[in-house]
Design a protein around this motif. Structure first.
Motif, PDB file in Angstrom:
ATOM      1  N   GLY A 103      10.767   0.049   7.680  1.00  0.00           N
ATOM      2  CA  GLY A 103      11.434   1.050   6.873  1.00  0.00           C
ATOM      3  C   GLY A 103      12.228   0.466   5.715  1.00  0.00           C
ATOM      4  O   GLY A 103      12.762  -0.640   5.808  1.00  0.00           O
ATOM      5  N   THR A 104      12.287   1.202   4.634  1.00  0.00           N
ATOM      6  CA  THR A 104      13.077   0.816   3.462  1.00  0.00           C
ATOM      7  C   THR A 104      13.986   1.985   3.086  1.00  0.00           C
ATOM      8  O   THR A 104      13.875   3.082   3.638  1.00  0.00           O
ATOM      9  CB  THR A 104      12.179   0.481   2.259  1.00  0.00           C
ATOM     10  N   ALA A 105      14.853   1.729   2.116  1.00  0.00           N
ATOM     11  CA  ALA A 105      15.724   2.803   1.641  1.00  0.00           C
ATOM     12  C   ALA A 105      14.895   3.984   1.149  1.00  0.00           C
ATOM     13  O   ALA A 105      15.241   5.152   1.386  1.00  0.00           O
ATOM     14  CB  ALA A 105      16.633   2.273   0.531  1.00  0.00           C
ATOM     15  N   LEU A 106      13.773   3.714   0.484  1.00  0.00           N
ATOM     16  CA  LEU A 106      12.942   4.796  -0.052  1.00  0.00           C
ATOM     17  C   LEU A 106      12.244   5.572   1.059  1.00  0.00           C
ATOM     18  O   LEU A 106      12.182   6.809   1.004  1.00  0.00           O
ATOM     19  CB  LEU A 106      11.901   4.245  -1.027  1.00  0.00           C
ATOM     20  N   GLN A 140       5.476   0.950   2.975  1.00  0.00           N
ATOM     21  CA  GLN A 140       4.880   1.498   4.191  1.00  0.00           C
ATOM     22  C   GLN A 140       5.615   0.987   5.426  1.00  0.00           C
ATOM     23  O   GLN A 140       6.075  -0.155   5.467  1.00  0.00           O
ATOM     24  CB  GLN A 140       3.417   1.067   4.311  1.00  0.00           C
ATOM     25  N   LEU A 141       5.704   1.829   6.442  1.00  0.00           N
ATOM     26  CA  LEU A 141       6.187   1.384   7.737  1.00  0.00           C
ATOM     27  C   LEU A 141       5.114   0.498   8.370  1.00  0.00           C
ATOM     28  O   LEU A 141       3.989   0.391   7.872  1.00  0.00           O
ATOM     29  CB  LEU A 141       6.468   2.580   8.655  1.00  0.00           C
ATOM     30  N   ASN A 142       5.456  -0.118   9.478  1.00  0.00           N
ATOM     31  CA  ASN A 142       4.503  -1.027  10.139  1.00  0.00           C
ATOM     32  C   ASN A 142       3.226  -0.310  10.578  1.00  0.00           C
ATOM     33  O   ASN A 142       2.180  -0.939  10.707  1.00  0.00           O
ATOM     34  CB  ASN A 142       5.165  -1.694  11.346  1.00  0.00           C
ATOM     35  N   ASP A 143       3.319   1.005  10.812  1.00  0.00           N
ATOM     36  CA  ASP A 143       2.128   1.759  11.221  1.00  0.00           C
ATOM     37  C   ASP A 143       1.345   2.306  10.033  1.00  0.00           C
ATOM     38  O   ASP A 143       0.372   3.038  10.211  1.00  0.00           O
ATOM     39  CB  ASP A 143       2.505   2.898  12.171  1.00  0.00           C
ATOM     40  N   GLY A 144       1.771   1.936   8.820  1.00  0.00           N
ATOM     41  CA  GLY A 144       1.058   2.349   7.624  1.00  0.00           C
ATOM     42  C   GLY A 144       1.579   3.617   6.969  1.00  0.00           C
ATOM     43  O   GLY A 144       1.095   4.006   5.899  1.00  0.00           O
ATOM     44  N   ALA A 145       2.538   4.269   7.577  1.00  0.00           N
ATOM     45  CA  ALA A 145       3.073   5.508   6.994  1.00  0.00           C
ATOM     46  C   ALA A 145       3.835   5.203   5.708  1.00  0.00           C
ATOM     47  O   ALA A 145       4.711   4.343   5.683  1.00  0.00           O
ATOM     48  CB  ALA A 145       3.991   6.208   7.991  1.00  0.00           C
ATOM     49  N   THR A 146       3.483   5.903   4.639  1.00  0.00           N
ATOM     50  CA  THR A 146       4.146   5.723   3.350  1.00  0.00           C
ATOM     51  C   THR A 146       5.313   6.696   3.217  1.00  0.00           C
ATOM     52  O   THR A 146       5.492   7.604   4.036  1.00  0.00           O
ATOM     53  CB  THR A 146       3.165   5.989   2.200  1.00  0.00           C
ATOM     54  N   ALA A 147       6.089   6.512   2.151  1.00  0.00           N
ATOM     55  CA  ALA A 147       7.162   7.461   1.861  1.00  0.00           C
ATOM     56  C   ALA A 147       6.587   8.864   1.678  1.00  0.00           C
ATOM     57  O   ALA A 147       7.167   9.858   2.140  1.00  0.00           O
ATOM     58  CB  ALA A 147       7.920   7.014   0.605  1.00  0.00           C
ATOM     59  N   LEU A 148       5.428   8.960   1.024  1.00  0.00           N
ATOM     60  CA  LEU A 148       4.774  10.255   0.821  1.00  0.00           C
ATOM     61  C   LEU A 148       4.372  10.872   2.155  1.00  0.00           C
ATOM     62  O   LEU A 148       4.554  12.075   2.378  1.00  0.00           O
ATOM     63  CB  LEU A 148       3.538  10.092  -0.072  1.00  0.00           C
TER      64      LEU A 148
END
Length: 298
Positions: free
Chosen positions: A110-113, A138-146
């Motif tokens: 995870g990031t701030a964005l 992207q999170l480690n599972d590939g999930a993007t901010a979008l």
């Protein structure tokens, strides 16, 4: 936020940072008996606590006293992450003024964005993007901010991310695209925006289901209406079933009717050679399916 205090003075610093008691915080820091970067056993700092709580003046004082803006606690979170998570845009801007970085990641990626997008903090998302946050994080599972914004139904954030270059069809590692997730959650306005911005209406994930299939099973009729405007596949999918089969299994008669009106074929068997009518005992659903089947047979 949970944290463990290590000493009475550190305990007092954390309390002041959490409550926004600037006078006490200054008294403690000016005493010379406690460091601005005192930490608990998780690596939580007073700056993180003040940032999480949104106490601008306390954040500024801690920075002026030499607190490490980009220090990461045990989980990888920074003061910027916590301020972004809670939607404290004034604190986010302040942290950037003093050199906060958007590049630090938590243990799950995870990031701030990503966290600001997940919680729908539009002003924070805007500030992060203007200060160099990577829209492709992207999170480690590939999930993007979008993806995270789509999951939670944050339409404005989705528009911000897409305007900044986010990939509308970027899927998670299991093949789940933002459109599929939005459809599953019943976010019809999100589905509409994603489709208008080029989302693949028939993108399937690893189990072979599409956005329409999932929405049909869940009975999200407003989502289905948006998807049908883009002529998605009504035939057999890679999972060996059709959206109409899913609708019948879901048991929502309005969903079944929507798909029949869109010319879904009730005589189409699934991979187990079952017709949609074979998957329900509901007389109401059978009554709308059977005339179609008889007409097909004739």
């Amino acid at each position: 936020m949970s944290f463990k205090k290590e000493t009475p003075l550190a305990n007092a610093v954390f309390w002041a940072a959490r409550k926004g008691n600037l006078a006490l915080l200054q008294l403690l820091l000016n005493s010379g008996r406690v460091d601005a970067d005192c930490r608990d056993s998780y690596g939580t700092t007073a700056l993180m606590v003040a940032s999480y709580s949104g106490h601008y003046d306390c954040v500024k004082d801690l920075i002026m006293q030499g607190a490490d803006i980009n220090y990461q606690r045990e989980t990888g979170s920074t003061a910027l992450f916590f301020a972004s998570q809670q939607g404290h845009n004034d604190v986010v801007k302040l942290l950037f003024e003093f050199g906060a970085s958007t590049e630090f990641r938590t243990k799950d990626g995870g990031t701030a964005l990503t966290v600001a997008s997940q919680y729908g903090h539009t002003k924070v998302v805007d500030t992060l993007l203007k200060n160099g946050a990577n829209v492709h994080d992207q999170l480690n599972d590939g999930a993007t901010a979008l993806f995270l914004a789509a999951q939670e139904g944050h339409v404005t954030v989705i528009r911000q991310l897409l305007s900044s270059g986010a990939k509308v069809n970027q899927s998670r590692e299991d093949g789940t695209a933002p459109l599929w997730m939005a459809a599953q959650m019943g976010h019809s306005e999100v589905v509409k925006v994603l489709l208008l911005r080029g989302a693949d209406r028939d993108a399937d994930r690893q189990d072979g289901s599409t956005a329409l299939f999932k929405a049909a099973f869940k009975g999200h009729n407003s989502v289905i209406e948006e998807l049908l405007k883009f002529s998605p596949s009504l035939g057999l999918l890679k999972n060996g079933s059709s959206p109409l089969h899913a609708a019948v299994m879901g048991g929502n008669i309005r969903t079944v009717l929507l798909l029949l009106e869109a010319n879904a074929d009730p005589t189409l068997p699934n991979k187990n050679n079952e017709l949609p009518a074979d998957l329900t005992k509901s007389d109401r659903i059978l009554n709308v399916l059977r005339p179609k089947i008889l007409n097909g047979d004739s």
